[in-house]
Design a protein around this motif. Structure first.
Motif, mmCIF file in Angstrom:
data_model
loop_
_atom_site.group_PDB
_atom_site.id
_atom_site.type_symbol
_atom_site.label_atom_id
_atom_site.label_comp_id
_atom_site.label_asym_id
_atom_site.label_seq_id
_atom_site.Cartn_x
_atom_site.Cartn_y
_atom_site.Cartn_z
ATOM 1 N N ASP A 1 -0.034 7.672 -11.560
ATOM 2 C CA ASP A 1 0.996 7.632 -10.926
ATOM 3 C C ASP A 1 1.975 8.002 -11.673
ATOM 4 O OD1 ASP A 1 0.072 7.718 -8.596
ATOM 5 O OD2 ASP A 1 0.237 4.789 -8.876
ATOM 6 N N ARG B 1 3.505 11.920 -2.486
ATOM 7 C CA ARG B 1 2.615 10.703 -1.794
ATOM 8 C C ARG B 1 3.091 9.224 -1.897
ATOM 9 N NH1 ARG B 1 -0.827 9.049 -5.707
ATOM 10 N NH2 ARG B 1 0.022 9.917 -7.135
ATOM 11 N N TYR B 2 4.365 9.342 -1.813
ATOM 12 C CA TYR B 2 5.044 8.257 -1.531
ATOM 13 C C TYR B 2 4.746 8.025 0.140
ATOM 14 C CZ TYR B 2 8.089 3.953 -1.306
ATOM 15 O OH TYR B 2 9.120 2.621 -1.099
ATOM 16 N N GLY B 3 4.419 6.672 0.089
ATOM 17 C CA GLY B 3 3.982 6.332 0.906
ATOM 18 C C GLY B 3 2.333 6.157 1.660
ATOM 19 N N LEU B 4 1.526 7.528 0.998
ATOM 20 C CA LEU B 4 0.636 7.415 1.621
ATOM 21 C C LEU B 4 -0.283 6.404 1.146
ATOM 22 C CD1 LEU B 4 -2.035 9.653 2.321
ATOM 23 C CD2 LEU B 4 -2.165 10.602 -0.222
ATOM 24 N N VAL B 5 -1.299 5.883 1.362
ATOM 25 C CA VAL B 5 -2.034 5.191 0.459
ATOM 26 C C VAL B 5 -2.561 5.581 0.115
ATOM 27 C CG1 VAL B 5 -3.464 2.829 0.908
ATOM 28 C CG2 VAL B 5 -1.619 3.311 2.921
ATOM 29 N N ALA B 6 -2.860 4.688 -1.130
ATOM 30 C CA ALA B 6 -3.406 5.722 -2.878
ATOM 31 C C ALA B 6 -5.035 5.331 -2.247
ATOM 32 C CB ALA B 6 -3.593 5.056 -3.853
ATOM 33 N N CYS C 1 2.455 5.450 5.419
ATOM 34 C CA CYS C 1 2.884 4.606 6.097
ATOM 35 C C CYS C 1 3.788 4.660 6.822
ATOM 36 C CB CYS C 1 3.870 3.223 4.676
ATOM 37 S SG CYS C 1 1.946 2.526 4.472
ATOM 38 N N VAL D 1 8.034 3.941 -10.487
ATOM 39 C CA VAL D 1 9.337 5.049 -11.038
ATOM 40 C C VAL D 1 9.703 5.199 -12.278
ATOM 41 C CG1 VAL D 1 10.934 7.202 -10.967
ATOM 42 C CG2 VAL D 1 9.939 6.898 -8.498
ATOM 43 N N ARG E 1 12.241 11.975 -5.575
ATOM 44 C CA ARG E 1 12.205 10.692 -6.600
ATOM 45 C C ARG E 1 11.740 9.561 -6.492
ATOM 46 N NH1 ARG E 1 16.357 6.413 -5.616
ATOM 47 N NH2 ARG E 1 17.308 7.070 -3.687
ATOM 48 N N PHE E 2 11.155 9.515 -5.697
ATOM 49 C CA PHE E 2 10.270 7.479 -5.294
ATOM 50 C C PHE E 2 8.519 8.542 -5.806
ATOM 51 C CE2 PHE E 2 12.986 7.295 -1.887
ATOM 52 C CZ PHE E 2 14.245 6.107 -2.467
ATOM 53 N N ASP E 3 8.581 9.525 -5.720
ATOM 54 C CA ASP E 3 6.917 9.653 -6.736
ATOM 55 C C ASP E 3 6.915 10.465 -7.946
ATOM 56 O OD1 ASP E 3 3.942 10.904 -6.829
ATOM 57 O OD2 ASP E 3 4.144 11.752 -5.525
ATOM 58 N N SER E 4 6.706 10.150 -8.928
ATOM 59 C CA SER E 4 7.080 10.273 -10.381
ATOM 60 C C SER E 4 5.780 12.084 -10.368
ATOM 61 C CB SER E 4 6.201 10.134 -11.375
ATOM 62 O OG SER E 4 7.008 8.591 -10.826
ATOM 63 N N PRO F 1 0.973 -1.226 0.146
ATOM 64 C CA PRO F 1 -0.156 -0.040 -0.196
ATOM 65 C C PRO F 1 0.897 1.341 0.095
ATOM 66 C CG PRO F 1 -0.910 -1.832 1.652
ATOM 67 C CD PRO F 1 0.636 -2.062 1.431
ATOM 68 N N GLY F 2 0.689 2.466 -0.423
ATOM 69 C CA GLY F 2 0.963 3.132 -0.713
ATOM 70 C C GLY F 2 2.385 3.561 -1.528
ATOM 71 N N VAL F 3 2.585 2.386 -1.966
ATOM 72 C CA VAL F 3 3.930 3.158 -2.893
ATOM 73 C C VAL F 3 3.811 3.018 -4.375
ATOM 74 C CG1 VAL F 3 5.237 1.522 -2.034
ATOM 75 C CG2 VAL F 3 3.981 0.512 -3.652
ATOM 76 N N LEU F 4 4.733 3.967 -5.021
ATOM 77 C CA LEU F 4 4.803 4.396 -6.357
ATOM 78 C C LEU F 4 5.773 3.863 -7.541
ATOM 79 C CD1 LEU F 4 3.778 8.023 -4.642
ATOM 80 C CD2 LEU F 4 2.291 6.839 -5.588
#
Lengths: 475, 484
Positions: free
Chosen positions: A276, B199-204, B82, A50, B234-237, A45-48
């Motif tokens: 995303d 938003r990296y780590g925010l549960v979508a 998270c 790249v 860099r973890f959130d495009s 959950p919550g990862v994106l």
């Protein structure tokens, strides 16, 4: 009635990037289950995601090599379906805006060139693998492969026979390997193919209803699976049955295609733009840079081999199927080998030896200049063409050059007329019956005398001199 | 004055002067939690032990001269972000046992700045709702009236800030989920520009709309936290490569000549008259401070709720597909795969989440995509254009945050449409991607807070903070505390 076959292929090629398409995990094949995973590729959950720029470079290279337009605006899309090997419940793929469109490649069949259209090439992530053995009533899931970058190359329905399909696959594989973007190994699954197949009475404009054949996981099966499916469809049509639009699986053990799901059961993948990831707007200068760095491709090389070396299309096509094979050929020619002779030796003895010893041309122990040197020895009469085969094999095994082998093994051709004459005289003396029959007009017996003399000289007699002597002495 | 009742900036100066220690501040906040949490139930998980350790560490760093902007400041985090090693549930049964092995970018940044984590706060399950009644765990009460909802979906964070159960909090806002509860709880809630905060780590919930932001006791704390959580990641495009200014530099600047647009579409029939009055008074107050009100129009406002519920549910239906019982979280026992999927999702998700998954699945379906999803995207473009046009005329748009003050538990649960309309003034902002704040601008006769929304241009949070601070300093609404 005669039927026309219509085939379109969807080829999935695993890209040779070091890391996955949307995370930094390794793409190495064969590691322990789930050792090459991270929160991103296992869909926590919550990862994106790249995007790996190397994958974009690879697919642009491929698109350019296949004469595609590179889209100024491209997007990822989500393909939604549930399966345990798909951890996010959707696959990041492309739908409305693929990165490459409107291309083509050429194939050679019966010395004729055919152009096959490429509808599109798009990028997507690979899924993982379900493992059913050893898990009792459950199944295991290995997500190492999840997120390995794939490109899907979709052809126009331009293919008209299983042989063409096979040639098309070989050409795709050749191009991908030339570019270094995919290893083209169908057995390990880095190159996969699905086929859309239909038949129609010759002369009819509309396409027949198509079936999609999946699971064609070996080069051997491309033709087999298609042949079976075409026969099946023609039989149905001739029996007055309709073709059902469906997905069929190739069963290689039984050699048949089997229905997997009908159109009604087809998934609704609910594609929509991947929110995303930003749209891909490739830099034009970068595309030009990639274009200028492309290697000479199989088609261009083939054309050059035909025009520059005077080779037949067939030879040129075979030689250019692998970049390293073509390179080997050019080195041998560069070292003085006559092109057609070099081609004959590569496509004959060399490919047989490579096959027998399970080697690739990259690891070929025989040096191209050694072939060229050997050809010189044939030309100047040092060895006969027959002996050359022995020499060639010895060169392949030992890596030594031809001259050394000829010396060591005493394989020098006997061109001394008096020595051959003696052997001829002996044979004539020992076979009076055959001599009589020959003189009575049974001319094919010449071969018998040649054989006998060769046997006596251990194949070393200069065939030209031998022939002249025999003709002189027998008439 | 109790320590727990203070703001970040007040505590900062006391801690820095050595008047109190980080541990004393944390202890004070936990005393407050012990005293009122039974009535508010703002938290899903309290992290007292961890908070103690973090406070001690912060104290050590301060003593060693390595003071950071948040050293020793106790903060609550909405339970859809998270936190490594700490339960992150999204207030859903389906994630009731989920402990992330990774940390969200925002909490990583807070930790790098010395914050103390008090716990994870309640929300509508997967941030879907406007009252926190959709929490799969428990309801949260509004500190101003415990018979009423705190708003949602960041109801736990807003209630915790309002009840002084933390000094500040983070929320997330997809259609109003920071601003609406902030308004109903009488605190400050900022939704930054889409792309401003990782938003990296925010549960979508809905990826193209979700944005994390601060919920604070005053405007300057909001600016301070925005400084910390902003920036390209860099973890959130989708995080924007836009330079973030020092947002605190906008605090205290005057607003003379600032043009504020008052959109006529936001003063509608059915609006609570006391809310209407408070907001209009606020506009007059801004005018008295030198701002110039201009009536403007955002003509596509009426389509916002419908557009939102097509797009947000479409994305949600896909984002929530990963909760299938295979890898983590809740799994229902079943004989085979399809049955396991169905039972897991039937038992693991609450009614509103299921409703939205079904809605989104429908709108993306073959044959309906063009009529719903594609059309909604087109309307979204028009709504964005409305704002672009208005921002050609004015510097800021001012509206009520919500049409009514906090409502009672159960009042709107029977009718989802009524609940959806609670976000009518906040949703357009997410569709357009622009930033907006909600600040207290009055109270009803029943002593319920009213919120004023200020909407700015893309990446112009600075102007919002400047105007919000100017207004706040000329009123005393933000000083009021609920009687607990």
């Amino acid at each position: 009635m005669k039927y026309e076959v219509v085939i379109g292929l969807e080829v999935h090629a695993q890209m040779l990037t070091d890391t996955k398409i949307f995370c930094g995990c390794s793409t190495k094949f064969g590691s322990g289950p789930n050792t090459q995973t991270c929160p991103v590729c296992i869909g926590m959950p919550g990862v994106l995601p790249v995007f790996n720029k190397k994958a974009l470079e690879f697919v642009i290279r491929t698109g350019l090599a296949m004469n595609c337009d590179i889209s100024a605006y491209s997007r990822f899309a989500r393909k939604n379906y549930f399966y345990p090997d798909l951890p996010k419940g959707y696959q990041i793929s492309q739908y409305e805006h693929p990165i490459c469109e409107h291309g083509h490649i050429e194939i050679v069949l019966d010395d004729k060139i055919r152009r096959i259209g490429i509808t599109r090439i798009h990028m997507e992530e690979d899924a993982g693998k379900n493992i059913h053995e050893g898990a009792g009533n459950y199944s295991f899931v290995d997500l190492n492969r999840t997120g390995v970058p794939l490109m899907e190359i979709v052809s126009e329905p331009d293919i008209r026979s299983p042989e063409e399909a096979s040639e098309y696959m070989k050409k795709i594989r050749a191009i991908l390997r030339y570019l270094g973007v995919c290893d083209g190994n169908m057995e390990e699954g880095s190159l996969r193919c699905d086929a859309n197949v239909s038949v129609r009475p010759e002369g009819q404009n509309e396409f027949g209803t198509r079936a999609e054949v999946k699971n064609i996981n070996s080069f051997r099966f491309v033709e087999k699976a298609l042949e079976y499916e075409i026969k099946r469809q023609i039989k149905r049509v001739e029996n007055g049955d309709t073709i059902i639009q469906e997905t069929r699986l190739w069963n290689s053990a039984k050699g048949v295609t089997e229905s997997m799901r009908s159109k009604e059961e087809a998934h609704d993948y609910r594609y929509f733009p991947e929110p995303d990831l930003a749209p891909i707007i490739p830099d034009r200068a970068w595309i030009d840079e990639i274009k200028s760095s492309l290697p000479e491709l199989p088609d261009a090389k083939r054309a050059r081999f035909v025009s520059g070396f005077g080779l037949p299309e067939y030879d040129a096509d075979l030689l250019t199927s692998e970049r390293s094979l073509a390179g080997w050929f050019e080195e041998a020619v560069g070292a003085g080998g006559q092109p057609k002779a070099v081609s004959n030796w590569i496509n004959g003895e060399l490919s047989r030896l490579l096959n027998d010893t399970n080697q690739t041309i990259d690891a070929c122990p025989l040096r191209p200049e050694h072939l060229a040197d050997m050809l010189k020895l044939i030309d100047n009469g040092t060895i006969s063409g027959k002996i050359a085969k022995t020499v060639f094999k010895e060169m392949y095994v030992s890596g030594k050059d031809a001259e050394t082998i000829v010396k060591e093994k005493g394989l020098l051709q006997i061109s001394d007329e008096s020595a051959i004459e003696k052997a001829v005289d002996d044979i004539i003396a020992n076979h009076p019956n055959e001599v009589e029959r020959f003189r009575a007009g049974e001319e094919k017996l010449l071969g018998f005398f040649v054989g006998q003399v060769m046997k006596a000289t251990k194949g070393k007699a200069n065939p030209k001199i031998l022939n002249e002597l025999l003709k002189k002495k027998l008439t | 004055m109790e320590l727990f009742s203070l703001s970040i900036s007040e505590l900062r100066s006391m801690i820095d002067k050595g008047e109190v220690s980080a541990s004393e501040v944390t202890a004070s906040v936990f005393r407050r939690i012990n005293a009122v949490e039974g009535r508010i139930k703002a938290y899903v998980t309290l992290t007292g032990d961890k908070a103690g350790e973090m406070a001690e560490k912060a104290g050590g760093e301060i003593a060693a001269g390595r003071k950071k902007p948040l050293s020793g400041i106790p903060m609550a985090i909405k339970d859809n972000m998270c936190t490594k090693g700490i339960l992150t549930t999204c207030a859903s049964k389906i994630l009731s046992n989920f402990i992330p092995p990774y940390e969200s970018t925002v909490t990583t940044k807070l930790a790098a700045n010395g914050y103390v984590l008090t716990g994870k706060t309640n929300l509508d399950e997967f941030a879907m709702g406007s009252s926190t009644e959709n929490s799969g765990l428990h309801e949260t009460s509004n500190p101003w009236d415990i018979e009423r909802i705190p708003g949602g979906s960041s109801g736990g964070s807003a209630a915790a800030v309002a009840a002084d159960e933390c000094i500040a909090a983070l929320g997330s806002d997809t259609g109003g989920s920071i601003r609406q509860p902030a308004a109903l709880c009488g605190v400050v809630g900022l939704k930054p520009t889409y792309g401003r905060v990782s938003r990296y780590g925010l549960v979508a919930f809905a990826s193209s709309l979700d944005q994390i932001g601060p919920i604070t006791k005053n405007v300057s704390d909001s600016a301070l936290l925005l400084n910390i959580i902003s920036g390209r990641d860099r973890f959130d495009s989708t995080s924007a490569p836009v330079e973030a200014p020092d947002f605190t530099s906008f605090i205290g600047k005057d607003i003379k000549g600032l043009k504020i647009g008052i959109p006529k579409e936001y003063f509608i029939e059915g609006m609570d008259p006391e809310v209407d009055k408070s907001v209009k008074n606020a506009v007059r107050k801004l005018e008295s401070l030198g701002a110039i009100p201009v009536e403007v129009s955002l003509p596509h406002t009426g389509y916002a709720v419908a557009t939102y519920y097509v797009l947000a549910t479409s994305e949600a239906s896909s984002n929530l597909a990963r909760y299938d019982g295979v890898k983590y979280g809740f799994r229902a026992e079943a004989g085979e795969l399809m049955e396991m999927y169905m039972k897991t999702r039937a038992q693991g998700f609450g009614a509103e989440v299921k409703r939205r998954i079904m809605l989104g699945t429908f709108t993306l379906s073959s044959g309906y995509y063009d009529a719903y999803y594609r059309k909604a995207q087109q309307v979204r473009t028009l709504i964005k254009k409305d704002f672009d046009d208005v921002f050609g005329l004015v510097d800021l748009v001012v509206t009520p945050t919500t049409p009514t003050p906090a409502f009672k538990f159960g009042e709107k649960t029977a009718d989802p449409m009524q609940m959806y309309l609670a976000d009518i003034f906040t949703i357009s902002v997410n569709l357009a991607g622009v930033p907006a704040i909600s600040i207290p601008c009055g109270f009803t006769s029943g002593n319920l807070p009213v919120g004023l929304q200020m909407i700015g241009k893309h990446f112009d949070e600075g102007t919002i903070l400047k105007a919000a601070y100017a207004y706040e300093q000329s009123t005393e609404w933000h000083m009021r505390k609920p009687d607990l």
